[in-house]
Design an enzyme around this catalytic site. Structure first.
Site, short mmCIF file in Angstrom:
data_model
loop_
_atom_site.label_atom_id
_atom_site.label_comp_id
_atom_site.label_asym_id
_atom_site.label_seq_id
_atom_site.Cartn_x
_atom_site.Cartn_y
_atom_site.Cartn_z
N VAL A 37 10.96 1.29 7.46
CA VAL A 37 11.70 0.46 8.43
C VAL A 37 12.31 1.35 9.53
O VAL A 37 13.21 0.94 10.24
CB VAL A 37 12.82 -0.34 7.70
N HIS A 60 7.84 -4.28 5.59
CA HIS A 60 9.24 -4.49 5.14
C HIS A 60 10.20 -4.60 6.31
O HIS A 60 11.39 -4.31 6.19
CB HIS A 60 9.68 -3.34 4.22
#
Ligand code: APR
Length: 270
Positions: A107, A123
């Site tokens: 991320v 994600h």
């Protein structure tokens, strides 16, 4: 670092028609961003139980406090981190048309910073926060400024903001799920880099690539088109995929291995 496997992987990449990549936190540790499960990793410093979706909904303050603490913690250079030679090698491989899609569990936005365009954020992306009510997105840096006087941070519509990373128990963004499953089903080569392969459903993508797990393909309503596919792991250590799913593991630093693979390809293309 096994130089014969580096050369073999360079040859597989050159010969591939649809090579894709799956990355995990291990590709970013050489940029100063800790991974999750190695000694000293994020889950040693912050309780993963706090990052369950239901818990966030019940008590957003607690999670925002942890995230602000993380941001202020010099160990977590996530927001200032720069791509390392591993990210740059993958950007080069996309630029010359060898890598078609890069699926990342990370991320930290480092693949995009390195120049990769076709990135599937499995994600989410922690550089943004999203409104739970209307879905509006806000830059994380701005939110961290706002929280000094509005806590927890709220949207202009009044909805609570949540970091735009996928929490445990939270659905994978549907577009990312379908895209990743399609790519895993299509590919004839998958590099699996810097992931402990312990978190589902990401950990099933290499099995789909090998035609071993058709459940997810069924869910995404995609016919199984599996032809032979090679799965190559790059990791400091073996994972549950090693010897069971992946064809071989190149053990060592992702940054060094990937830059050596890119160098071999440059030499072979001269
Ligand atoms: N080079 C190669 N491998 C590395 C390096 C490196 N420089 N640094 C770490 N690794 C390896 C570790 O040995 C480990 O196998 O990368 C892997 C990182 O595993 P995790 O910390 O479990 O990270 P990841 O697999 O990405 O976690 C998956 O779990 O907590 C959730 O949402 C979070 O996306 C994350 C998911």
């Amino acid at each position: 670092m096994d130089l014969s496997l580096i050369s073999k992987t360079a040859d597989l990449l050159i010969a591939s028609n649809h090579a894709i990549v799956l990355t995990g936190a291990g590709i970013s540790t050489e940029s100063g961003v800790p991974d999750f499960r190695s000694p000293g990793g994020i889950w040693e410093q912050y309780d993963p139980a706090m990052f369950f979706y239901e818990r966030f909904l019940a008590n957003p303050n607690e999670v925002w406090e942890a995230l602000i603490d993380m941001h202020g913690n010099s160990d977590f250079t996530l927001w200032e981190a720069q791509p390392n030679q591993g990210h740059q090698a993958l950007s080069y491989l996309e630029e010359i048309g060898i890598i078609k899609t890069l699926i990342t569990q990370n991320v930290d936005n480092l693949h995009q910073k390195a120049g990769n365009k076709n990135v599937v954020e499995f994600h989410g992306n922690l550089l943004f926060a999203k409104c739970l009510n209307c879905g509006a997105k806000y830059g994380y840096q701005q939110v961290l400024k706002d929280v000094e006087h509005i806590f927890p941070p709220v949207c202009s519509c009044g909805g609570t903001l949540k970091p735009d990373a996928v929490f445990f128990g939270e659905a994978i963004p549907q577009k990312a799920m379908i895209e990743s499953t399609k790519e895993a089903n299509l590919c004839d080569l998958m590099l699996v880099i810097g992931t402990s392969a312990q978190v589902e459903p990401a950990a099933s993508l290499p099995l789909i690539a090998k035609g071993m797990n058709n459940m997810l393909i069924g869910l995404a309503n995609i016919p199984v088109m599996k032809t032979h596919c090679s799965v190559v792991e790059i990791n400091r250590e073996p994972t549950p995929l090693t010897g069971a799913v992946s064809d071989f593991l190149i053990q060592g630093s992702a940054g060094e291995i990937l830059s050596q693979i890119a160098e071999r390809i440059k030499e072979k293309k001269r």
